[in-house]
Design an enzyme around this catalytic site. Structure first.
Site, PDB file in Angstrom:
ATOM      1  N   GLU A   3      -5.594   2.090   1.883  1.00  0.00           N
ATOM      2  CA  GLU A   3      -5.487   0.909   2.759  1.00  0.00           C
ATOM      3  C   GLU A   3      -5.527   1.302   4.231  1.00  0.00           C
ATOM      4  O   GLU A   3      -6.047   0.553   5.064  1.00  0.00           O
ATOM      5  CB  GLU A   3      -4.194   0.142   2.457  1.00  0.00           C
ATOM      6  CG  GLU A   3      -4.161  -0.493   1.086  1.00  0.00           C
ATOM      7  CD  GLU A   3      -5.235  -1.553   0.910  1.00  0.00           C
ATOM      8  OE1 GLU A   3      -4.983  -2.729   1.229  1.00  0.00           O
ATOM      9  OE2 GLU A   3      -6.343  -1.193   0.452  1.00  0.00           O
ATOM     10  N   GLU A   4      -5.003   2.471   4.548  1.00  0.00           N
ATOM     11  CA  GLU A   4      -5.005   2.901   5.948  1.00  0.00           C
ATOM     12  C   GLU A   4      -6.413   3.163   6.464  1.00  0.00           C
ATOM     13  O   GLU A   4      -6.629   3.236   7.664  1.00  0.00           O
ATOM     14  CB  GLU A   4      -4.141   4.159   6.113  1.00  0.00           C
ATOM     15  CG  GLU A   4      -2.651   3.942   5.892  1.00  0.00           C
ATOM     16  CD  GLU A   4      -1.991   3.162   7.005  1.00  0.00           C
ATOM     17  OE1 GLU A   4      -2.686   2.553   7.839  1.00  0.00           O
ATOM     18  OE2 GLU A   4      -0.738   3.147   7.048  1.00  0.00           O
TER      19      GLU A   4
ATOM     20  N   ASP B 187       4.726  -4.740   3.903  1.00  0.00           N
ATOM     21  CA  ASP B 187       4.205  -3.632   4.701  1.00  0.00           C
ATOM     22  C   ASP B 187       5.170  -3.356   5.840  1.00  0.00           C
ATOM     23  O   ASP B 187       5.412  -4.231   6.682  1.00  0.00           O
ATOM     24  CB  ASP B 187       2.819  -4.013   5.247  1.00  0.00           C
ATOM     25  CG  ASP B 187       2.028  -2.811   5.721  1.00  0.00           C
ATOM     26  OD1 ASP B 187       2.632  -1.756   5.954  1.00  0.00           O
ATOM     27  OD2 ASP B 187       0.798  -2.933   5.853  1.00  0.00           O
TER      28      ASP B 187
ATOM     29  N   HIS C 237       1.831   5.746  12.267  1.00  0.00           N
ATOM     30  CA  HIS C 237       0.691   6.656  12.168  1.00  0.00           C
ATOM     31  C   HIS C 237       0.934   7.979  12.896  1.00  0.00           C
ATOM     32  O   HIS C 237       0.010   8.580  13.440  1.00  0.00           O
ATOM     33  CB  HIS C 237      -0.584   5.998  12.693  1.00  0.00           C
ATOM     34  CG  HIS C 237      -1.001   4.807  11.885  1.00  0.00           C
ATOM     35  ND1 HIS C 237      -2.059   3.995  12.254  1.00  0.00           N
ATOM     36  CD2 HIS C 237      -0.523   4.272  10.728  1.00  0.00           C
ATOM     37  CE1 HIS C 237      -2.191   3.025  11.353  1.00  0.00           C
ATOM     38  NE2 HIS C 237      -1.272   3.178  10.421  1.00  0.00           N
TER      39      HIS C 237
ATOM     40  N   ASP D 203       5.609   3.229   6.996  1.00  0.00           N
ATOM     41  CA  ASP D 203       4.275   2.643   6.793  1.00  0.00           C
ATOM     42  C   ASP D 203       3.475   3.485   5.794  1.00  0.00           C
ATOM     43  O   ASP D 203       2.733   4.368   6.189  1.00  0.00           O
ATOM     44  CB  ASP D 203       3.546   2.580   8.134  1.00  0.00           C
ATOM     45  CG  ASP D 203       2.203   1.915   8.043  1.00  0.00           C
ATOM     46  OD1 ASP D 203       1.957   1.225   7.049  1.00  0.00           O
ATOM     47  OD2 ASP D 203       1.378   2.111   8.966  1.00  0.00           O
TER      48      ASP D 203
ATOM     49  N   HIS E 251       0.845  -1.195   0.000  1.00  0.00           N
ATOM     50  CA  HIS E 251       0.000   0.000   0.000  1.00  0.00           C
ATOM     51  C   HIS E 251       0.878   1.242   0.000  1.00  0.00           C
ATOM     52  O   HIS E 251       1.921   1.301   0.642  1.00  0.00           O
ATOM     53  CB  HIS E 251      -1.005  -0.021   1.152  1.00  0.00           C
ATOM     54  CG  HIS E 251      -0.508   0.376   2.499  1.00  0.00           C
ATOM     55  ND1 HIS E 251      -0.392   1.691   2.892  1.00  0.00           N
ATOM     56  CD2 HIS E 251      -0.135  -0.363   3.584  1.00  0.00           C
ATOM     57  CE1 HIS E 251       0.032   1.750   4.141  1.00  0.00           C
ATOM     58  NE2 HIS E 251       0.200   0.516   4.590  1.00  0.00           N
TER      59      HIS E 251
ATOM     60  N   ASP F 122      16.271  -7.132  -1.071  1.00  0.00           N
ATOM     61  CA  ASP F 122      16.999  -8.293  -1.594  1.00  0.00           C
ATOM     62  C   ASP F 122      16.204  -9.585  -1.384  1.00  0.00           C
ATOM     63  O   ASP F 122      16.206 -10.472  -2.245  1.00  0.00           O
ATOM     64  CB  ASP F 122      18.365  -8.408  -0.921  1.00  0.00           C
ATOM     65  CG  ASP F 122      19.391  -7.443  -1.493  1.00  0.00           C
ATOM     66  OD1 ASP F 122      19.170  -6.944  -2.618  1.00  0.00           O
ATOM     67  OD2 ASP F 122      20.415  -7.195  -0.827  1.00  0.00           O
TER      68      ASP F 122
END
Length: 299
Positions: free
Chosen positions: A165-166, A194, A264, A131, A119, A283
Site C-alpha cells: 500500500e505504501e 491507518d 515514513h 504507519d 495495510h 475499543d
C-alpha cells in the site's frame, strides 16, 4: 499512508500468542451482549512483535522483503490458531511478489459482508510501527476478540491486511480488481484503519464517504466517540486503503489518528505509538464492528 489534507488541532507529530476458547462456554450472538473491550496488554504485544520482525530484517517491513513476509506470517498464525479461514492472495508489483492476507470468520450472511482491513507493509526507510503496524494490530486484536467471544454475526465478517500500500495502494486495488460485480455488491461496507496510535492525538479522523454521504458505519463511529466525549473530525475518501473500495462503489468508513511525527522514517518505531490511543482505537473498532455485525441484513 499519506493523508491529502491538513487537520486542525493535530500534532504533526516468531512470537506466540495463546488464545484459549474453552474459557467461553457458549457462542455469543451479535447483539446479545455488549461489545468487549481490550487492555494495552492485548494490543501492544502485536506491535512489539512487528518491531522485532523489523529489527531482524534490516529495520523495515516493506513490500518484497522478508520483513513483510514475516509480518504476514505472524498475523496469519494468530488467526489460524483462533479458528479463522485464512488465505494468502499473491500479486506482483515492482518486480516482487506481495501478498494480501484475507481471514474469514465462519458464519453470517455471505451476501452481506462486513470487511475490515488495514495495510501491513511499511516503507523501506523504517519499521512502520504506527504507519501501519498500529492499524494492523487493532484489526488483529479485534478479530481475536471475535474468536474469543465465538461471535455469531448476522453479517459475514471478513478481515484483511494489505501489502504494497505504501507504494500506491497496490494490494487493496488488486483485491478489488479481482472481485466480480456480484462479489462487490456483497460487501456492505469496508472499514479501514491507518495510523491508529499516533502520539498527541486530540481527535479521531472518521472517514466520510464522499460519494454516498454519511454511511451507517460513519454514524456508528461518531456515536461511539461522542458517547465518550472524544472529539472527531470528518475526512473524505482518499489517501489510504479505503480509496480502492470507494473507487469501486463500495461504501467505506473507519478512522485514523492523524499523521505522526515520524511518518515514513526510521523513528516510526514502538516509541512512536501511544498505548492509550492505540487501545482506545481498538475499543472503538470492536464496539462498532459488534454493532454492525448485529445488524440484520437488508436493514
Amino acid at each position: 499512508m499519506t493523508l491529502r489534507r491538513s487537520f486542525p488541532g493535530l500534532a504533526a507529530g516468531a512470537l506466540g500468542i495463546s488464545l484459549t476458547l474453552s474459557a467461553v462456554p457458549a457462542a455469543t450472538a451479535a447483539g446479545e451482549a455488549p461489545a468487549p473491550t481490550v487492555s494495552e496488554q492485548q494490543v501492544m504485544p502485536h506491535l512489539r512483535a512487528l518491531q522485532r520482525i523489523a529489527d531482524r530484517n534490516g529495520g523495515n517491513r516493506a513490500h518484497g522483503t522478508k520483513g513483510y513476509a514475516d509480518s504476514v506470517a505472524y498475523v496469519k498464525s494468530a488467526l489460524d490458531r483462533a479458528g479463522f479461514r485464512t488465505r494468502l492472495v499473491p500479486f506482483s508489483h515492482d518486480g516482487a511478489t506481495g501478498h494480501n492476507l484475507i481471514a474469514d470468520w465462519p458464519g453470517g450472511d455471505p451476501n452481506h459482508v462486513l470487511l475490515t482491513g488495514a495495510h501491513l507493509d511499511s516503507v523501506k526507510e523504517g519499521p512502520g510501527i504506527n504507519d501501519n503496524g498500529s492499524g494492523s494490530a487493532a484489526v488483529l486484536a479485534t478479530a481475536l476478540q471475535v474468536a474469543k467471544s465465538r461471535l455469531k454475526p448476522e453479517r459475514h465478517l471478513r478481515f484483511a491486511w494489505w501489502g504494497a500500500e505504501e507504494q500506491g495502494l497496490i494490494g487493496s486495488a488488486d483485491y478489488v480488481k479481482q472481485l466480480s460485480a456480484a462479489e462487490r455488491r456483497r460487501i456492505d461496507v469496508y472499514l479501514n484503519f491507518d495510523q491508529t496510535g499516533s502520539r498527541n492525538t486530540r481527535q479521531w479522523l472518521v472517514i466520510h464517504d464522499d460519494e454516498r454521504g454519511e454511511t451507517e458505519a460513519q454514524q456508528a463511529f461518531e456515536a461511539w466517540f461522542a458517547e465518550r466525549d472524544i472529539p472527531t473530525f470528518d475526512i473524505g475518501v482518499g489517501g489510504s486503503d479505503h480509496e480502492s473500495f470507494g473507487n469501486a462503489g463500495i461504501p467505506s468508513s473507519g478512522f485514523s489518528t492523524g499523521i505522526s511525527d515520524c511518518i515514513h522514517q526510521a523513528c516510526d518505531d514502538l516509541a512512536n505509538v501511544d498505548p492509550k490511543t492505540e487501545t482506545t482505537s481498538t475499543d472503538a473498532l470492536i464496539g462498532v464492528l459488534w454493532k454492525l455485525a448485529a445488524t440484520a441484513p437488508g436493514l
